[in-house]
Design an enzyme around this catalytic site. Structure first.
Site, PDB file in Angstrom:
ATOM      1  CG  ASP A 316       0.090   0.001   2.404  1.00 23.41           C
ATOM      2  OD1 ASP A 316       0.814  -0.615   2.592  1.00 23.41           O
ATOM      3  OD2 ASP A 316      -0.415   1.496   3.739  1.00 23.41           O
ATOM      4  CD  GLU A 317      -0.853   4.872   2.806  1.00 21.27           C
ATOM      5  OE1 GLU A 317      -1.248   5.634   3.524  1.00 21.27           O
ATOM      6  OE2 GLU A 317      -0.169   3.967   3.643  1.00 21.27           O
TER       7      GLU A 317
END
Ligand SMILES: *[C@@H]1O[C@H](CO)[C@@H](O)[C@H](O)[C@H]1NC(C)=O
Ligand SMILES: *[C@@H]1O[C@H](CO)[C@@H](O)[C@H](O)[C@H]1NC(C)=O
Ligand SMILES: *[C@@H]1O[C@H](CO)[C@@H](O)[C@H](O)[C@H]1NC(C)=O
Length: 523
Positions: A316-317
């Site tokens: 993620d991210e």
């Protein structure tokens, strides 16, 4: 005057404390099917366990130890000193487990049948389960029916006879803890595991490392734990094994996570060549083979300890700007004909292959699916977090999914209410039965930026319990209007307190303090 007031207020509270007076069923989560009667029983001080007709040998003493724990939480440190003379006594519990297999595999049969008679001597409750893990749930259910009778000074169980048939709605009922934003000592993690079993949660998702710290020792790359906050805020691999075994004995699997390639700055404290450069420190250097050797080493060490079917690889991210601005990576990208998003995909897919080579199925946060879903290995489970909507897309693409939408199921969001936790439906907008099966379940997330050992339990509970019922109880038995379960959840919250779990009041937001003097059941 004050005294009289207090007595008046106490009276209805005593009524609440009876486990199931007046046809009420004070169990959490609510079983699939329950019927009860109107007889009171008294629980023998030396409650016995037998196993007549069982095929399970309890070689790992899973059942014997669970029974001891249950007897202890039932008695709750009260001295059982009353007389059983002429009272109907529950002598013991007979546990029949059909399967000799005691391995906690994903999707293991957790169902159980429980009957508690109202007459007979000796009187035995009967538990029937396919596996020992179903029997553990049955013991927990029994424990919630018992309470201490202050008039007779013995343990009482109301509304017998009981007939309960029960099984979970979803095989994956998780809670995430984060030991990278703040270190959590091993005994704290164990107490979280114990508290999970009270509401029948069965997966502890251990987000072990992140950009801020790398608290676990890895034998193949011993410098990695230089990224820990201090000399004491670390886990040895033996600590990890201890946690896994402790959890398994309680029917809880441990899902280990390394969040890559973003969220990994701490890796470079011990091995700076994992950083793109000293001034641009994440995501991990995609152009460096050493990066993948380290991932391989970690997952190789993990595979000896974390025996769960899945490992979580994060994903993620990911802000890839360091890749684009660091000269040696920039030229590697050009050489390989990749732009930044190609490189992100290349990283995730290569890491997935390494995990698979160690026998794991993979869980990845949803951005990987959102960005290049069709390139993910078919063994991928998509872990939703950004909001609603991705679960439908993942299952219609034929991938499995775990639901943790941040607006409802993030425990660090203190303004997320227990009512919101309860009403969050993992199968929302998924109508095709084959696609519904691809939703493995859900998970509430206790991110650690603003919690540590001092307040983790009151931030988790009681809100995680509200989600636990959503994940366990058949959908047709779930409350349509949460106000109908408030009293039952309040009683469960008090039960957690009685068992030493610092569950917060229901009223208000997460981790709230009690507002005024009053019974635990009304906060
Ligand atoms: C519980 O009882 C039902 C009905 O008799 C039966 O179909 C089911 O197999 C039983 N479950 C277990 C775990 O023994
Ligand atoms: C990256 O390159 C791929 C083709 O390899 C292309 O489909 C994609 O649109 C590009 N992404 C960006 C952000 O330029
Ligand atoms: C839920 O029940 C309560 C109490 O009966 C009632 O006041 C409230 O309006 C109900 N809420 C909804 C959304 O129906």
């Amino acid at each position: 005057m004050a005294m009289a007031m207090r007595l008046i207020l106490l009276l209805p509270v005593i009524g609440c404390a009876t486990a199931a007076g007046g046809g009420r069923v004070d169990l959490w989560p609510m079983p699939a099917s329950v019927s009860s009667g109107d007889k009171a029983l008294y629980v023998a001080k030396d409650l016995k366990m037998s196993a007549v007709g069982s095929k399970y040998a309890d070689g790992k003493t899973i059942l014997v130890e669970a029974f001891q724990r249950i007897v202890s939480v039932i008695q709750m440190d009260h001295a059982i000193v009353g007389s059983y003379d002429r009272l109907p006594v529950l002598t013991g519990v007979n546990v029949v487990v059909h399967s000799p297999d005691d391995e906690l595999k994903f999707g293991v049969d957790e169902s159980y049948n429980l009957s508690i008679p109202a007459t007979g001597s000796p009187m035995y409750a009967q538990i029937e389960a396919q596996t020992v893990f179903g029997a553990l749930h049955a013991l927990e259910t029994i424990s919630q029916l018992c309470y201490f009778d202050f008039v007779l000074s013995i343990t009482r169980l109301d509304s017998a006879p009981w007939t309960i048939m029960d099984m979970p709605r979803f095989p994956y009922r998780g809670l995430l803890i984060d030991t990278a934003r703040h270190y959590l000592p091993v005994p704290v993690i164990k107490s979280v595991i114990d508290s999970m079993t009270y509401s029948k949660l069965n997966v502890l998702h251990w987000h072990i490392v992140d950009e801020q710290s790398f608290p676990i020792e890895i034998h193949s790359y011993p410098e990695l734990s230089n990224g820990a906050y201090s000399y004491s805020e670390k886990y040895t691999i033996s600590d990890a094994l201890d946690i896994v075994q402790y959890a398994e004995k309680r029917g809880v699997n441990v899902l280990a996570e390394i969040d890559i390639p973003g969220h990994a700055r701490s890796w470079g404290v011990g091995y700076p060549s994992l950083w793109p450069s000293a001034s641009c420190q994440q995501p991990l250097d995609v152009s460096n083979d050493f990066t993948f050797k380290v991932i391989d080493g970690i997952l190789s060490d993990f595979s000896k300890v974390f025996k769960f079917k899945f490992v979580h690889l994060g994903g993620d991210e990911v802000d890839t700007s360091c890749w684009a601005t660091t000269p040696h990576i920039k030229s590697w990208l050009v050489q390989h004909g990749m732009n930044e998003s190609d490189a992100y995909r290349y990283f995730v897919v290569r890491a997935q292959k390494i995990a698979i080579s160690h026998g794991y199925d993979i869980i990845n946060w949803e951005e990987t699916f959102n960005n290049f879903g069709d390139k993910l290995d078919r063994k991928t489970v998509v872990h939703n977090w950004l909001g609603r909507g991705v679960a439908e897309k993942a299952v219609s693409a034929g991938l499995r999914c775990i639901v943790s939408n941040a607006d409802k199921w993030y425990l660090d969001h203190l303004d997320a209410t227990w009512e919101g936790f309860y009403m969050n439906e993992p199968l929302a907008n998924i109508y095709n039965p084959e696609q519904q099966k691809l939703i493995l379940g859900g998970e509430v997330c206790m991110w650690g930026e603003r919690i540590d050992a001092s307040d983790i339990q009151q931030t988790i509970w009681p809100r995680a319990a509200a989600a636990a019922e959503r994940l366990w109880t058949p959908v047709e038995k779930l409350a349509k209007n949460v106000t109908t379960v408030t009293a039952r959840l309040a009683r469960f919250r008090c039960l957690l307190n009685e068992r030493g779990v610092a569950a917060a009041p229901l009223a208000g937001y997460g981790r709230a303090a009690p507002l005024e003097p009053g019974s635990c059941m009304r906060q």
